[in-house]
Write an enzyme that holds these catalytic residues in place. Structure first.
Site, PDB file in Angstrom:
ATOM      1  N   TRP A 284      17.583 -24.524  40.557  1.00 36.41           N
ATOM      2  CA  TRP A 284      18.754 -23.735  40.918  1.00 36.41           C
ATOM      3  C   TRP A 284      18.491 -22.705  42.003  1.00 36.41           C
ATOM      4  CZ3 TRP A 284      16.896 -18.992  40.237  1.00 36.41           C
ATOM      5  CH2 TRP A 284      15.856 -18.838  39.285  1.00 36.41           C
ATOM      6  N   ASN A 285      17.224 -22.401  42.314  1.00 41.36           N
ATOM      7  CA  ASN A 285      16.962 -21.188  43.110  1.00 41.36           C
ATOM      8  C   ASN A 285      17.284 -21.335  44.601  1.00 41.36           C
ATOM      9  OD1 ASN A 285      14.699 -22.929  43.062  1.00 41.36           O
ATOM     10  ND2 ASN A 285      13.329 -21.277  43.656  1.00 41.36           N
TER      11      ASN A 285
ATOM     12  N   LYS B 258      19.582 -35.211  39.732  1.00 42.70           N
ATOM     13  CA  LYS B 258      19.908 -34.391  38.564  1.00 42.70           C
ATOM     14  C   LYS B 258      19.656 -32.944  38.983  1.00 42.70           C
ATOM     15  CE  LYS B 258      18.603 -32.450  34.259  1.00 42.70           C
ATOM     16  NZ  LYS B 258      19.195 -31.184  34.764  1.00 42.70           N
ATOM     17  N   HIS B 259      20.722 -32.212  39.195  1.00 43.08           N
ATOM     18  CA  HIS B 259      20.566 -30.811  39.583  1.00 43.08           C
ATOM     19  C   HIS B 259      20.498 -29.948  38.328  1.00 43.08           C
ATOM     20  CE1 HIS B 259      20.243 -27.716  42.418  1.00 43.08           C
ATOM     21  NE2 HIS B 259      21.209 -28.043  43.264  1.00 43.08           N
TER      22      HIS B 259
ATOM     23  N   GLY C 184      10.121 -27.700  40.296  1.00 41.76           N
ATOM     24  CA  GLY C 184      10.358 -26.941  39.074  1.00 41.76           C
ATOM     25  C   GLY C 184       9.063 -26.363  38.534  1.00 41.76           C
ATOM     26  N   SER C 185       9.046 -26.075  37.256  1.00 39.99           N
ATOM     27  CA  SER C 185       7.880 -25.470  36.614  1.00 39.99           C
ATOM     28  C   SER C 185       6.778 -26.503  36.419  1.00 39.99           C
ATOM     29  CB  SER C 185       8.274 -24.886  35.258  1.00 39.99           C
ATOM     30  OG  SER C 185       8.599 -25.936  34.351  1.00 39.99           O
TER      31      SER C 185
ATOM     32  N   GLU D  77       6.605 -30.598  43.267  1.00 39.61           N
ATOM     33  CA  GLU D  77       6.485 -29.271  43.881  1.00 39.61           C
ATOM     34  C   GLU D  77       6.760 -28.278  42.769  1.00 39.61           C
ATOM     35  OE1 GLU D  77       7.054 -25.851  44.869  1.00 39.61           O
ATOM     36  OE2 GLU D  77       8.990 -26.456  45.713  1.00 39.61           O
TER      37      GLU D  77
ATOM     38  N   CYS E 180       9.318 -20.095  44.589  1.00 38.49           N
ATOM     39  CA  CYS E 180       7.961 -20.523  44.254  1.00 38.49           C
ATOM     40  C   CYS E 180       6.941 -19.972  45.241  1.00 38.49           C
ATOM     41  CB  CYS E 180       7.885 -22.046  44.191  1.00 38.49           C
ATOM     42  SG  CYS E 180       8.484 -22.874  45.677  1.00 38.49           S
TER      43      CYS E 180
ATOM     44  N   GLU F 255       3.451 -17.250  36.487  1.00 35.48           N
ATOM     45  CA  GLU F 255       4.412 -17.154  37.575  1.00 35.48           C
ATOM     46  C   GLU F 255       5.545 -16.246  37.123  1.00 35.48           C
ATOM     47  OE1 GLU F 255       6.805 -19.849  40.792  1.00 35.48           O
ATOM     48  OE2 GLU F 255       6.602 -20.670  38.777  1.00 35.48           O
TER      49      GLU F 255
END
Length: 466
Positions: free
Chosen positions: A129-130, A153-154, A205-206, A227, A261, A360
């Site tokens: 989402w960022n 898939k958002h 993502g994470s 990523e 990130c 993080e």
């Protein structure tokens, strides 16, 4: 699923997830579009869609920026910059994809021997989402240029942005099935990954999400690009221009309200200039304007969701409770009132093993760490399990490049903040993932690097040897 305005906490829109019949139809449409059409289109036709996309993004800039701000709280000036960057990306690939896809030729005893880069098929992207437009276009544009089609898939909190990307591409002339936004949850995403028509999976993502996707894709021998998170070091050497370094470090750390990130999350400063740097850094943070992201003057908006703000606050609390967690200089708490705001926070003397350094922290929190010398700075930088980006500030470029070669990260920027640029590969090492996005490497990630050997027909057939 629903989207919520993080400035007010109010629901923006509710969406119904796609049921099995809707997913079956969309997957079939994507497969047919790739198999029967898109991969066979002349490259020039594919690139024309990208040029058209850039024009439409520029035309719809204000509308799309407003959607970003409403759904995830990005300050409006930064949201417009995100749309502009997506247009730049489209133009870059429209201009350079032919060169990126040019076969690589090798000298052998054959008449011709080369590697060509052929599309794989539908590629499934799981995006966060960022940067809700940029990260989707960063995936979609090079893959469409290569001859693949996209499935998205958002993040559910930015569903409107995912649908907007599909709409923009359709307006640009991409045929139905060329890019499809799937309204699904995480469990269904694993099923999509396993579908034999899906030829690759990419996730931003994470690291926890990355491990799950890699495991699911690995069961089906699917190529993946991951990523993942970062805890980027910003190393300020004793010869750096401290005014410039402090200004850049603040800009990097509080960009997107600290939700990137590649934010500079650990600020590692040479001991001899540590106090002078802190004075400059603190003054820059105190000058940041926190507030309504629709206001042009706002620097720091809300965090994207309430649970994300709670996580940041917990990390700050655990850092300050740590035996060597450091001293709070600014912030350190949620802001009163509606929405999901967190005060810009500065913690000095953070131990390399405290939560603000080992985890993080996805919010406006800077961890300041002093280093006795260059060796110590590199050791602290490399102590993280992450390895996405790093920045080094120095007036001695040779010294900076020597240190860059020793930092364990996918990218190092000297006298510049870490950023993504369509002309350069983007990605990390260690727990920050693998594979690359952007530039030629990113375009080729989801292609078949096919070796072709051409001998004249009069030649004698030789034995096959692996």
């Amino acid at each position: 699923m629903e989207t919520v305005n993080p400035t007010t906490g109010e629901v923006v829109e509710r969406y119904r997830e796609h049921d099995e019949a809707a997913l079956t139809e969309r997957l079939a449409r994507a497969w047919a579009r790739w198999q029967d059409d898109w991969q066979h289109r002349p490259l020039g036709e594919r690139l024309e869609v990208l040029s058209n996309t850039a024009t439409i993004l520029e035309k719809r800039r204000d509308e799309l920026a407003a959607l970003i701000t409403i759904e995830m709280g990005k300050p409006i000036a930064a949201a417009r910059a995100e749309v502009d960057k997506c247009a730049l990306l489209c133009r870059h690939y429209a201009e350079h994809s032919a060169a990126y896809l040019e076969p690589e030729r090798y000298e052998t005893e054959a008449e011709r021997s080369y590697v060509r880069f052929d599309p794989l098929g539908p590629i499934f992207a799981i995006m966060p989402w960022n940067f809700p437009l940029w990260q989707v276009f960063r995936f979609a544009v090079p893959n469409l240029a290569a001859g693949n089609v996209g499935l998205l898939k958002h993040a559910s909190s930015t569903t409107g942005c995912g649908l907007a990307v599909e709409d923009v591409l359709a307006e640009a002339g991409l045929p139905e099935g060329g890019f499809t936004t799937l309204l699904i949850g995480h469990a269904t995403a694993a099923e999509i990954t396993g579908d034999p028509r899906v030829r690759g999976v990419t996730l931003t993502g994470s690291d926890r999400a990355g491990r799950a996707v890699a495991s699911s894709a690995g069961k089906h021998l699917k190529k993946t690009v991951l990523e993942l998170g970062g805890s980027d070091p910003c190393i300020v050497l004793d010869d750096a221009d401290l005014d410039e370094a402090a200004k850049a470090a603040v800009a990097s750390r509080y960009l997107n309200s600290g939700q990137s990130c590649i934010n500079a999350k650990r600020i590692i400063v040479a001991r001899d200039v540590y106090e002078d740097f802190i004075e400059r850094f603190r003054a820059q943070v105190e000058a940041l304007a926190v507030g309504d992201p629709t206001d042009e003057a706002t620097d720091v908006g809300p965090l994207a969701r309430g649970d994300l703000r709670d996580t940041v606050d917990d990390q700050v609390r655990r850092t300050l409770d740590h035996p060597d967690g450091g001293t709070l200089l600014l912030g350190g708490e949620p802001l009163d009132g509606p929405g999901f705001f967190y005060a810009p926070t500065v913690i000095r003397d953070v131990d390399a093993q405290a939560p603000a350094a080992t985890e993080e922290v996805f919010g406006p929190v800077a961890a300041l760490i002093d280093a006795e010398h260059d060796e110590a700075a590199v050791a602290i930088a490399n102590s993280s399990r992450f390895g996405l980006g790093a920045a080094i500030w120095t007036t001695d470029l040779d010294r900076g490049e020597r240190i860059a070669g020793r930092v364990e990260s996918g990218m190092v920027f000297i006298n510049e903040i870490v950023k993504s640029d369509p002309r350069l590969p983007f990605g990390g090492v260690k727990d920050s993932g693998y594979g690359r996005e952007l530039a030629g490497q990113g375009l080729r990630e989801f292609t078949n690097a096919k070796t072709v050997w051409v001998s004249a027909p009069s030649g004698a057939a030789g034995a096959s040897v692996e």
